[in-house]
Design an enzyme around this catalytic site. Sequence first.
Site, PDB file in Angstrom:
ATOM      1  N   ASN A 186       0.875  -1.175   0.000  1.00 10.80           N
ATOM      2  CA  ASN A 186       0.000   0.000   0.000  1.00 10.80           C
ATOM      3  C   ASN A 186       0.909   1.221   0.000  1.00 10.80           C
ATOM      4  OD1 ASN A 186      -1.801   2.071   0.467  1.00 10.80           O
ATOM      5  ND2 ASN A 186      -2.879   1.050   2.134  1.00 10.80           N
ATOM      6  N   ARG A 194      -2.275  -2.338  -3.661  1.00  5.84           N
ATOM      7  CA  ARG A 194      -3.524  -1.636  -3.413  1.00  5.84           C
ATOM      8  C   ARG A 194      -3.515  -0.373  -4.270  1.00  5.84           C
ATOM      9  NH1 ARG A 194      -4.848   3.503  -0.310  1.00  5.84           N
ATOM     10  NH2 ARG A 194      -7.070   3.335   0.022  1.00  5.84           N
ATOM     11  N   HIS A 247     -12.411   2.344  -0.954  1.00  6.37           N
ATOM     12  CA  HIS A 247     -12.395   1.365   0.146  1.00  6.37           C
ATOM     13  C   HIS A 247     -13.040   0.038  -0.267  1.00  6.37           C
ATOM     14  CE1 HIS A 247     -12.329   5.118   2.935  1.00  6.37           C
ATOM     15  NE2 HIS A 247     -11.099   4.639   2.826  1.00  6.37           N
ATOM     16  N   ARG A 252     -10.034  15.797   5.538  1.00  4.47           N
ATOM     17  CA  ARG A 252     -10.821  16.094   4.337  1.00  4.47           C
ATOM     18  C   ARG A 252     -12.177  16.660   4.729  1.00  4.47           C
ATOM     19  NH1 ARG A 252      -9.879  10.170   1.766  1.00  4.47           N
ATOM     20  NH2 ARG A 252      -7.614  10.288   1.519  1.00  4.47           N
ATOM     21  N   GLU A 302      -8.145  -5.622   4.381  1.00  4.50           N
ATOM     22  CA  GLU A 302      -8.016  -5.338   2.958  1.00  4.50           C
ATOM     23  C   GLU A 302      -6.845  -6.093   2.338  1.00  4.50           C
ATOM     24  OE1 GLU A 302      -8.875  -0.848   2.261  1.00  4.50           O
ATOM     25  OE2 GLU A 302      -8.325  -1.043   4.374  1.00  4.50           O
TER      26      GLU A 302
END
Length: 421
Positions: free
Chosen positions: A34, A115, A204, A263, A406
């Site tokens: 990742n 990823r 996601h 964010r 994940e």
Amino acid sequence: MLNIIIILIFEIDFRFNTFFAIIANMNKKIIVINAGSSSIKFKIFSQEDYRVITSGLCERIFVDGHLEMKFGENQRIDLNVSMPDHTKAIESVLEQLKKHQIIADFNEIVGVGHRTVLGGAEIKESAITTPWVKEKIKEHIKLAPLHNEPELKVIEIFEKLLPHAVSVASFDNTYHLTIPEHNYVYPIDQNVAKQYSIRRYGFHGNSYRYITSQMQKILNKNAVNLIVCHLGNGASISAIRNNQSYDTSMGLTPLEGLIMGTRCGDIDPSIPTYLARQNLSIKEIDDLMNKKSGMQALCGSSDMRDIQTKFDNKDPKAILAINMYASRVAKYIIDYANQLNNQVDALVFTAGVGENSSFALKQIIDKIRLIKLKLDQQKLYDKYDTYKLISTSESAYPIYCVRTDEELMIAMDVNKIINEK
């Protein structure tokens, strides 16, 4: 007699070779990567049984460099290593893997899974990083510059350093390609939308895939309807109908939707154009909304643990931030319950905040008044390994905390592709 000896020699040789073939297969590994603009997270799995062999993090790339790694029985590496670029960071990881005998030979690494945030709507599932796939990643850098650019760079570095390994890109958005048209189309000029590939993509996805598969097992149902809240520093919510994504809060980019760590989430779309007229540059506006907004902007911290401490100390900014954060999550939950005709098998919380912050979950559930959701106050604070039920029998539908994985989903995709070759 000679025939018997020959047969015995053949049998011994066959078993000998079979034994070492099994051992060799047991040693095969898949590394999942990742990559960020200044960091690389990684996890190495056994190809045979997906056992985690090691995990770690390179950070402060381009600054000074720091490497952390966990392996074996509570063994750790914690090193300051010069990392002037991603190549040096990856070389440092591979060097430590050999030095500590985590791998004996780089040929043990048979697959590398990356990823990857966004590949557009044309790539439907995890894929080998062919020139066409890499071109699609490059093409979408303009929509996900903080993610796609370093991811593409790291893919190419691994292809050079481990050319024998199968290189696979696993995309965050592909799970959401089942979203119906009325949920992914934006109400702007459709010729402009088509020209610039403007649509809801969602992110996601690997987390939502994992949670969906886990909830099928937990609920013992082949098809599940879920509302899943992936609440971390980056956060999103998805409505899942019959195991497939039906709607999700992130959109063209990971900026839309919830209030996140740094964010802004949903805001008046004229704010950026208004700021541009005040002579802020595109970069300044982009940095403002992605890196200097959200909880950090509201109360001075993006870490829910710090925010809880401030909230408990009656900090008015923290109280405002939590009220806004919880209300935004609650609004999406109610919307998605409506979209699923209130046929919801479970409400699920996952990722850093969703898995671990009982404080945040209580604040969110307290904001939901149209649906009778009841938390079990004891279970809410119980420790757990993989999942826990945190609602009472009086709740309109069960509420779970489920730890996501994940990286496991990516490793499984890599293995599937290797086996299909």
